[in-house]
Design a protein around this motif. Structure first.
Motif, PDB file in Angstrom:
ATOM      1  N   SER A  66      -2.982  65.963 -11.452  1.00  0.00           N
ATOM      2  CA  SER A  66      -3.454  67.324 -11.206  1.00  0.00           C
ATOM      3  C   SER A  66      -4.048  67.484  -9.805  1.00  0.00           C
TER       4      SER A  66
ATOM      5  N   THR B  50      -7.549  69.481 -10.047  1.00  0.00           N
ATOM      6  CA  THR B  50      -8.788  68.737 -10.268  1.00  0.00           C
ATOM      7  C   THR B  50      -9.106  67.822  -9.087  1.00  0.00           C
TER       8      THR B  50
ATOM      9  N   THR C 296     -15.189  70.947 -12.281  1.00  0.00           N
ATOM     10  CA  THR C 296     -13.962  70.159 -12.331  1.00  0.00           C
ATOM     11  C   THR C 296     -13.434  69.968 -13.759  1.00  0.00           C
ATOM     12  N   PRO C 297     -14.269  69.621 -14.732  1.00  0.00           N
ATOM     13  CA  PRO C 297     -13.735  69.512 -16.098  1.00  0.00           C
ATOM     14  C   PRO C 297     -13.216  70.842 -16.642  1.00  0.00           C
TER      15      PRO C 297
ATOM     16  N   GLY D  33      -9.849  71.151 -15.215  1.00  0.00           N
ATOM     17  CA  GLY D  33      -8.998  70.210 -15.932  1.00  0.00           C
ATOM     18  C   GLY D  33      -8.622  70.717 -17.310  1.00  0.00           C
ATOM     19  N   TRP D  34      -9.602  71.247 -18.039  1.00  0.00           N
ATOM     20  CA  TRP D  34      -9.333  71.791 -19.363  1.00  0.00           C
ATOM     21  C   TRP D  34      -8.275  72.893 -19.272  1.00  0.00           C
TER      22      TRP D  34
ATOM     23  N   ARG E 251      -5.917  73.288 -17.073  1.00  0.00           N
ATOM     24  CA  ARG E 251      -4.603  72.716 -16.752  1.00  0.00           C
ATOM     25  C   ARG E 251      -3.964  72.118 -18.000  1.00  0.00           C
TER      26      ARG E 251
ATOM     27  N   HIS F 147      -0.527  69.752 -17.600  1.00  0.00           N
ATOM     28  CA  HIS F 147      -0.930  68.355 -17.438  1.00  0.00           C
ATOM     29  C   HIS F 147      -1.448  67.802 -18.748  1.00  0.00           C
TER      30      HIS F 147
ATOM     31  N   THR G 130      -4.424  65.188 -20.469  1.00  0.00           N
ATOM     32  CA  THR G 130      -5.823  64.881 -20.175  1.00  0.00           C
ATOM     33  C   THR G 130      -5.918  63.753 -19.149  1.00  0.00           C
TER      34      THR G 130
ATOM     35  N   VAL H 293      -5.312  65.015 -15.537  1.00  0.00           N
ATOM     36  CA  VAL H 293      -6.412  65.755 -14.903  1.00  0.00           C
ATOM     37  C   VAL H 293      -7.578  64.820 -14.582  1.00  0.00           C
TER      38      VAL H 293
ATOM     39  N   GLY I  76      -9.018  64.141 -10.773  1.00  0.00           N
ATOM     40  CA  GLY I  76     -10.431  64.212 -10.405  1.00  0.00           C
ATOM     41  C   GLY I  76     -10.920  62.933  -9.746  1.00  0.00           C
TER      42      GLY I  76
END
Length: 142
Positions: free
Chosen positions: A77, A80, A105-106, A109-110, A112, A118, A120, A123, A127
């Motif tokens: 990702s 992230t 950032t999380p 990510g969530w 995405r 993506h 988990t 992402v 990060g």
């Protein structure tokens, strides 16, 4: 974005999200070339060291993500990576209080993962790549 739209027009990229893995290779090269050209201009123009360090950090992060995407065939990702990388650079350049921005950032990510773009793992990897590569490169060049 102009390159992406041109490639969509040529039917070589399916959409502006560039969701197909096979469509990303040339795009990664083009983006790296653009950032490298910008970095060269900054160096030749004697730009402030912090700006050169920031651009170098972006270039190094894009190189790492490009290598993972192209060689390992895993779609890390970028979203992230950018979020974590910029946050770490802001912490280093301005104030440790910017660590609070890492909470975003999380969430990115969530989103995405929720969109199905993506996994988990992808992402989390983004990060970590962003935080360590961008932060390390910025520190090295600043």
């Amino acid at each position: 974005m102009a390159f992406i739209l041109f490639e969509i027009w040529r039917s070589r990229i399916g959409n502006h999200h560039v969701t197909e893995h096979r469509e990303r290779h040339l795009l990664i090269v083009v983006i790296l070339a653009i950032v490298l050209a910008g970095l060269a201009i900054q160096i030749c123009a004697n730009a402030p060291g912090e700006l050169i360090a920031f651009t170098a950090a972006g270039f190094a992060t894009l190189m790492a993500i490009g290598a993972i995407t192209s060689v390992v065939q895993w779609k890390v990702s970028v979203h992230t990576a950018v979020s974590a990388g910029i946050t770490v650079i802001l912490m280093l350049a301005l104030s440790p209080v910017w660590v609070l921005a890492l909470s975003g950032t999380p969430v990115i990510g969530w989103s995405r993962v929720r969109l199905g773009d993506h996994t988990t793992g992808q992402v989390i990897a983004g990060g970590l790549v962003g935080a360590f590569i961008a932060g390390g490169t910025y520190t090295l060049f600043s």
